[in-house]
Design an enzyme around this catalytic site. Structure first.
Site, mmCIF file in Angstrom:
data_model
loop_
_atom_site.group_PDB
_atom_site.id
_atom_site.type_symbol
_atom_site.label_atom_id
_atom_site.label_comp_id
_atom_site.label_asym_id
_atom_site.label_seq_id
_atom_site.Cartn_x
_atom_site.Cartn_y
_atom_site.Cartn_z
ATOM 1 N N SER A 293 0.823 -1.204 0.000
ATOM 2 C CA SER A 293 0.000 0.000 0.000
ATOM 3 C C SER A 293 0.865 1.266 0.000
ATOM 4 C CB SER A 293 -0.950 -0.046 1.207
ATOM 5 O OG SER A 293 -1.867 1.015 1.170
ATOM 6 N N TYR A 294 0.760 2.089 1.047
ATOM 7 C CA TYR A 294 1.541 3.333 1.094
ATOM 8 C C TYR A 294 3.031 3.042 1.198
ATOM 9 C CZ TYR A 294 2.157 8.333 1.799
ATOM 10 O OH TYR A 294 2.514 9.648 1.630
#
Length: 436
Positions: A293-294
């Site tokens: 994800s991030y």
């Protein structure tokens, strides 16, 4: 007149009062009487009776929960899974209770990283003074000295901390589903050094003093006349705000301020700092990243800032539901070309595992994670390849999954880049962005 005994009943009374004001003289008399009655209600006391104190245990045992032999969180007495709605119609209190339990689980995972995975906790910044805010990462003993290979794990954003993929999975499924522990153990068994980043630990919170609270409310740079007009408007609505605040938040929480950790004030800063002080200094010939994800965005930012170093040292990158964007991050052509050869992004898809998935972005291959997002880690450049192989079991349509350890795939000999889609061994690791 009947006096409501709960705030959920008090609010409709105000609605009724507004309706009465639209009527004739009789209704206005009723409104006056109702106002008089409501003025006698101590909302603070009324709400406190409905909402228990926001004070929770600081241990799992205090919550009467424990992780069983399967790594599942279960009630000590009943053996039942965690129940969010512990108190009916008290969503805020239940949420606070859930958050308090989450903090305990974070510390519990930290302990497991040290006791079960035998990682050491390393303080950041490396030259931190006694009084300044600090963060930390976890490393295996040979993380900097292993001459062969190093695995670096970066989780996504939100409440998760070092060693976690998804807090909700830890609580609702098991430790193998929601933590990085299976990956770390497999990597160590296969002779990797390991570094576990902690990109969301960016600041500490301290309670504001009375002087700081006052200063923050008076620190406007606006002209005096404009500030006076705003103050007048604020005073006119203060009573309404006060009433609402008593209804919404009867137990007024302490005002806090954030003190950011030097050179680690964001996930991107953290990744660059750990690279500069640890990863780039490691002896490993092959460095592998798994970024969820991030964490994928943080890795791409690291590439932008340290392009030559990363290209020289990093062998392959497994991204899972990465939220990076080569256009928004202004990634240059040379980095995009390197990512196409050395990165792969496993994304949520209903297609079979490792099926190619179309993308509008010209960066790295995107392949299906078989509904959930799972990384495939493999070496390149003609060197020995080693993968962590974990088997996916779908639990339900909300993308809940859990892991079953299977086998380690070794000795892949593709001359360059990642293993082609048809030859990739399937080895998923549940790290959903929707459950950070």
């Amino acid at each position: 007149m009947f006096l409501p005994c709960s705030v959920t009943s008090v609010v409709p009374v105000w609605i009724m009062m507004a309706q009465l004001q639209q009527g004739g003289p009789d209704e206005k008399e009723k409104t006056t009487a109702l106002k008089d009655l409501l003025s006698r209600i101590d909302l603070d006391e009324l709400m406190k009776k409905d909402e228990p104190p926001l004070e929770f245990p600081d241990t799992l045992e205090g919550f009467e929960y424990i992780f069983n032999e399967k790594g599942q969180l279960r009630h000590i007495k009943t053996g039942e899974p965690f129940v969010f709605n512990y108190r009916e119609d008290l969503h805020r209190w239940n949420q606070k209770r859930y958050e308090a339990l989450g903090e305990i689980i974070t510390k519990y995972v930290y302990e497991l990283l040290q006791t079960e995975c035998h990682l050491k906790k390393v303080t950041l910044p490396v030259d931190a003074t006694e009084s300044e805010p600090k963060s930390f990462i976890f490393m295996s003993e040979d993380a900097l000295t292993n001459p062969d290979k190093l695995l670096v794990l970066i989780h996504g954003n939100g409440v998760v901390r070092a060693g976690q993929w998804a807090r909700r999975l830890i609580i609702n499924e098991d430790l193998d589903s929601g933590t990085q522990i299976p990956y770390i153990k497999k990597a160590i068994e296969e002779g990797y050094g390991v570094i576990v980043l902690n990109p969301n630990e960016n600041y500490i919170e301290v309670e504001k003093t009375k002087a700081q609270v006052q200063l923050s409310s008076d620190s406007s740079d606006e002209p005096a006349e404009k500030r006076e007009r705003k103050d007048k408007i604020q005073k006119e609505t203060k009573k309404r705000r006060d009433f609402y605040e008593k209804y919404r938040n009867p137990q007024k929480e302490k005002e806090t301020m954030q003190m950011y950790i030097r050179d680690n004030g964001s996930p991107e800063e953290h990744a660059i700092y750990v690279w500069d002080h640890f990863i780039s200094q490691s002896a490993a010939e092959n460095v592998f990243f798994v970024a969820h994800s991030y964490g994928g965005l943080a890795f791409v930012e690291l590439m932008i800032q340290r392009e030559a170093e990363v290209k020289n040292k990093v062998t392959a990158v497994a991204l899972t539901d990465s939220v990076h964007n080569v256009w928004h991050q202004e990634v240059g052509k040379s980095i995009r070309e390197w990512m196409r050869e050395n990165c792969c992004n496993w994304v949520s898809s209903s297609e079979p595992l490792d099926t190619s998935v179309e993308s509008m972005l010209p960066d790295c291959p995107r392949v299906s994670a078989g509904i959930c997002s799972f990384p495939c880690l493999s070496a390149s450049r003609g060197k020995e390849r080693s993968c962590t192989n974990l088997k996916l079991t779908t639990v339900n349509s909300s993308r809940m999954c859990h892991l079953q350890q299977t086998t380690i795939q070794t000795a892949f000999t593709q001359p360059s880049g990642l293993v082609p889609p048809d030859d990739k061994p399937s080895h998923p690791l549940e790290v959903q962005s929707a459950m950070n």
